[in-house]
Scaffold this motif. Structure first.
Motif, short mmCIF file in Angstrom:
data_model
loop_
_atom_site.label_atom_id
_atom_site.label_comp_id
_atom_site.label_asym_id
_atom_site.label_seq_id
_atom_site.Cartn_x
_atom_site.Cartn_y
_atom_site.Cartn_z
N ALA A 123 0.81 -1.22 0.00
CA ALA A 123 0.00 0.00 0.00
C ALA A 123 0.85 1.27 0.00
CB ALA A 123 -0.93 0.00 1.21
N ASP A 124 2.15 1.14 0.22
CA ASP A 124 3.02 2.31 0.34
C ASP A 124 3.49 2.83 -1.00
OD1 ASP A 124 2.83 2.17 3.10
OD2 ASP A 124 4.59 0.89 3.28
N ASP A 125 3.56 1.95 -2.02
CA ASP A 125 4.11 2.35 -3.30
C ASP A 125 3.81 1.26 -4.32
OD1 ASP A 125 5.46 3.83 -5.19
OD2 ASP A 125 7.33 3.97 -4.04
N ASP A 126 4.11 1.53 -5.58
CA ASP A 126 4.00 0.53 -6.63
C ASP A 126 5.37 -0.13 -6.79
OD1 ASP A 126 3.70 -1.00 -8.87
OD2 ASP A 126 3.03 0.61 -10.19
N PHE A 127 5.46 -1.38 -6.38
CA PHE A 127 6.74 -2.08 -6.38
C PHE A 127 6.91 -3.01 -7.58
CE2 PHE A 127 6.29 -0.96 -1.88
CZ PHE A 127 7.56 -0.47 -1.61
N ALA A 128 6.04 -2.94 -8.57
CA ALA A 128 6.07 -3.89 -9.68
C ALA A 128 7.39 -3.84 -10.44
CB ALA A 128 4.90 -3.63 -10.63
N ALA A 129 7.86 -2.64 -10.78
CA ALA A 129 9.10 -2.53 -11.54
C ALA A 129 10.29 -3.00 -10.71
CB ALA A 129 9.31 -1.08 -11.99
N ARG A 130 10.29 -2.64 -9.43
CA ARG A 130 11.39 -3.08 -8.58
C ARG A 130 11.35 -4.59 -8.37
NH1 ARG A 130 10.51 1.81 -4.39
NH2 ARG A 130 8.52 1.78 -5.54
N ARG A 131 10.13 -5.15 -8.30
CA ARG A 131 10.04 -6.62 -8.17
C ARG A 131 10.63 -7.28 -9.40
NH1 ARG A 131 11.16 -10.89 -7.24
NH2 ARG A 131 9.89 -12.66 -6.54
N ALA A 132 10.35 -6.76 -10.57
CA ALA A 132 10.88 -7.34 -11.81
C ALA A 132 12.41 -7.27 -11.83
CB ALA A 132 10.29 -6.63 -13.02
N ALA A 133 12.97 -6.14 -11.38
CA ALA A 133 14.42 -5.99 -11.36
C ALA A 133 15.07 -6.95 -10.38
CB ALA A 133 14.78 -4.54 -11.01
N VAL A 134 14.42 -7.15 -9.24
CA VAL A 134 14.95 -8.07 -8.24
C VAL A 134 14.89 -9.50 -8.75
CG1 VAL A 134 14.60 -8.98 -5.91
CG2 VAL A 134 14.37 -6.52 -6.33
N ARG A 135 13.81 -9.84 -9.43
CA ARG A 135 13.70 -11.18 -10.02
C ARG A 135 14.79 -11.40 -11.06
NH1 ARG A 135 8.78 -10.93 -11.26
NH2 ARG A 135 7.86 -12.22 -9.61
N GLU A 136 15.04 -10.38 -11.87
CA GLU A 136 16.10 -10.46 -12.88
C GLU A 136 17.46 -10.67 -12.24
OE1 GLU A 136 17.91 -10.46 -16.63
OE2 GLU A 136 15.78 -10.59 -16.10
N LEU A 158 0.93 -10.54 -2.15
CA LEU A 158 1.05 -11.87 -2.73
C LEU A 158 1.12 -11.82 -4.25
CD1 LEU A 158 -1.43 -13.74 -0.38
CD2 LEU A 158 1.01 -14.19 -0.57
N ASP A 159 0.46 -10.82 -4.85
CA ASP A 159 0.52 -10.66 -6.31
C ASP A 159 1.95 -10.42 -6.79
OD1 ASP A 159 -2.22 -10.98 -6.47
OD2 ASP A 159 -2.65 -8.83 -6.60
N LEU A 160 2.80 -9.90 -5.93
CA LEU A 160 4.20 -9.64 -6.28
C LEU A 160 5.07 -10.90 -6.18
CD1 LEU A 160 4.60 -6.23 -4.41
CD2 LEU A 160 4.62 -6.55 -6.89
N GLU A 161 4.47 -12.00 -5.76
CA GLU A 161 5.16 -13.29 -5.62
C GLU A 161 6.45 -13.14 -4.79
OE1 GLU A 161 5.67 -14.89 -9.55
OE2 GLU A 161 3.57 -15.49 -9.68
N PRO A 162 6.31 -12.69 -3.56
CA PRO A 162 7.50 -12.47 -2.73
C PRO A 162 8.14 -13.78 -2.30
CG PRO A 162 5.52 -12.21 -1.42
CD PRO A 162 5.06 -12.38 -2.84
N ASP A 163 9.40 -13.68 -1.92
CA ASP A 163 10.13 -14.82 -1.37
C ASP A 163 10.01 -14.89 0.14
OD1 ASP A 163 11.47 -15.74 -3.91
OD2 ASP A 163 12.16 -13.66 -3.83
N LEU A 164 9.54 -13.80 0.74
CA LEU A 164 9.34 -13.75 2.19
C LEU A 164 8.28 -12.71 2.51
CD1 LEU A 164 10.17 -14.47 5.14
CD2 LEU A 164 11.87 -12.63 4.97
N LEU A 165 7.33 -13.10 3.35
CA LEU A 165 6.32 -12.18 3.87
C LEU A 165 6.63 -11.90 5.34
CD1 LEU A 165 3.22 -14.00 2.40
CD2 LEU A 165 3.82 -11.64 1.83
N VAL A 166 6.40 -10.67 5.76
CA VAL A 166 6.66 -10.30 7.15
C VAL A 166 5.36 -9.87 7.82
CG1 VAL A 166 7.96 -8.79 8.69
CG2 VAL A 166 8.99 -9.55 6.55
N HIS A 167 5.10 -10.43 8.97
CA HIS A 167 3.97 -10.15 9.87
C HIS A 167 2.75 -11.04 9.61
CE1 HIS A 167 6.04 -7.03 11.92
NE2 HIS A 167 6.14 -6.26 10.85
N MET A 168 1.94 -10.73 8.63
CA MET A 168 0.73 -11.51 8.33
C MET A 168 -0.17 -11.66 9.55
SD MET A 168 0.72 -12.21 5.08
CE MET A 168 -0.14 -13.72 4.68
N VAL A 169 -0.26 -10.59 10.32
CA VAL A 169 -1.09 -10.59 11.53
C VAL A 169 -2.56 -10.85 11.20
CG1 VAL A 169 -1.89 -9.17 13.47
CG2 VAL A 169 0.51 -9.06 12.74
N HIS A 170 -3.01 -10.31 10.07
CA HIS A 170 -4.43 -10.39 9.72
C HIS A 170 -4.69 -11.36 8.56
CE1 HIS A 170 -5.48 -7.15 12.49
NE2 HIS A 170 -4.35 -6.58 12.12
#
Length: 342
Positions: A157-170, A191-203
């Motif tokens: 919710a803080d920013d659009d991380f799509a481009a950075r996710r693609a660069a990290v995957r590359e 989850l749409d960003l297909e992360p390798d690690l999620l932090v918190h997941m309280v809810h």
């Protein structure tokens, strides 16, 4: 070559065995069952699966503040304190925190480091010649990957991380992201960003957990920080039933980065066993980062913690695993062995 004798918590199940651990050149050469008079307890050293070590310049500064007031980018108290600190102040404060972490049995940690390339370099400098090995999730621009081990996003919710996710995957390195801390709104986008690690997941809710299980996405939980910030309690039993879960202490400004305190709180507050909590504090963090440690067996990196099982605190414990998880602390530490050597 070194040898450590006593009750050894061996293998992935932490089976207590009386014997010795033989260490040479940063590796466990052998775990031998034998008679010994030692009352020590030998176990894997801790891996703190989520930290913000930069917050060492603002310890206890956020007492009574909400999540947004305390840590949300870009204008929270945390970020104002980071901006005001000189590089020398920041590195010195982080180095002192790393020394405390080592004394309390931690030899590796996964840090979300603010301030981009310079922030990652500052943590590298702080960790130089220390026994605690950082896995740095850098921030801001993918250029940080020249210094960092992966990329850490504040939240979908803080920013659009799509481009950075693609660069990290590359780049072929891990992408981690906070999700489900104040509410569930950012979990699906994370989850749409297909992360390798999620932090918190309280809810986290069943629909989120189904997606987590499908991709086997590991989760780092920080129950004490969630308590301090008043955001709720992670559904820890459900999380464990769906994926690998590791334990972290989160912001240094909120809590001391002691895995002893995090384990004790978790074991006494959630529907989990002592063995599960110990695995969250050791093996799970190693699995997330590919670290060849977290288990006491031949061939593993020699990241070990030796406790005095006959200390005034631990003497008479009916079960060594419960004693380690629910009761042990800094005063019980005899030796910390790090494969990095410091």
């Amino acid at each position: 070559m070194e040898q450590f004798e006593g009750t050894i918590l061996t293998g992935e199940s932490f089976e207590p065995v009386r014997g010795r651990v033989v260490v040479a050149d940063g590796r466990i050469e052998a775990v031998e069952q034998t008679d010994t008079t030692s009352t020590d307890i030998v176990l894997p050293a801790f891996v703190n699966a989520h930290t913000h070590i930069g917050d060492s310049v603002a310890k206890e500064a956020a007492v009574g503040l909400s999540l947004d007031e305390a840590v949300a980018p870009p204008d929270s108290l945390k970020h104002r304190r980071l901006a005001a600190a000189s590089r020398t102040e920041l590195v010195t404060a982080m180095r002192r925190t790393l020394r405390f972490m080592e004394r309390t049995g931690t030899t590796a940690f996964l840090d979300f480091r603010e301030s981009g390339v310079e922030g990652a370099r500052a943590l590298r400098d702080a960790a130089r010649e220390q026994m605690v090995d950082p896995f740095i999730f850098g921030s801001e621009d993918p250029a940080v990957l020249e210094v960092a081990d992966g990329f850490g996003a504040s939240g979908a919710a803080d920013d659009d991380f799509a481009a950075r996710r693609a660069a990290v995957r590359e780049a072929g390195v891990p992408f981690a992201i906070h999700a489900g801390e104040p509410d569930a709104d950012d979990i699906h986008p994370a989850l749409d960003l297909e992360p390798d690690l999620l932090v918190h997941m309280v809810h986290a809710e069943p629909e989120h957990l189904a997606r987590v299980a499908e991709r086997e996405t590991p989760i780092a939980v920080c129950p004490r920080a969630n308590l301090v910030l008043g955001v709720g309690r992670p559904p820890l039993r459900d999380l464990l039933d769906h994926t690998t879960v590791a334990l972290g202490t989160d912001n240094v400004m909120l809590n001391a980065p002691s895995m002893f305190r995090e384990m004790a709180y978790t074991a006494k507050s959630f529907d989990v066993t002592a063995r599960e909590v110990l695995r969250m504090a050791t093996t799970a963090g190693c699995e997330i980062t590919g670290r060849n440690a977290g288990v006491v067996e031949a061939g593993r990196a020699a990241d070990l913690l030796v406790l005095d099982g006959d200390s005034d605190n631990l003497a008479g414990c009916a079960d060594p695993i419960r004693g380690v998880v629910r009761r042990a602390g800094l005063g019980d530490v005899e030796t910390v062995v790090s494969s990095t050597g410091g």
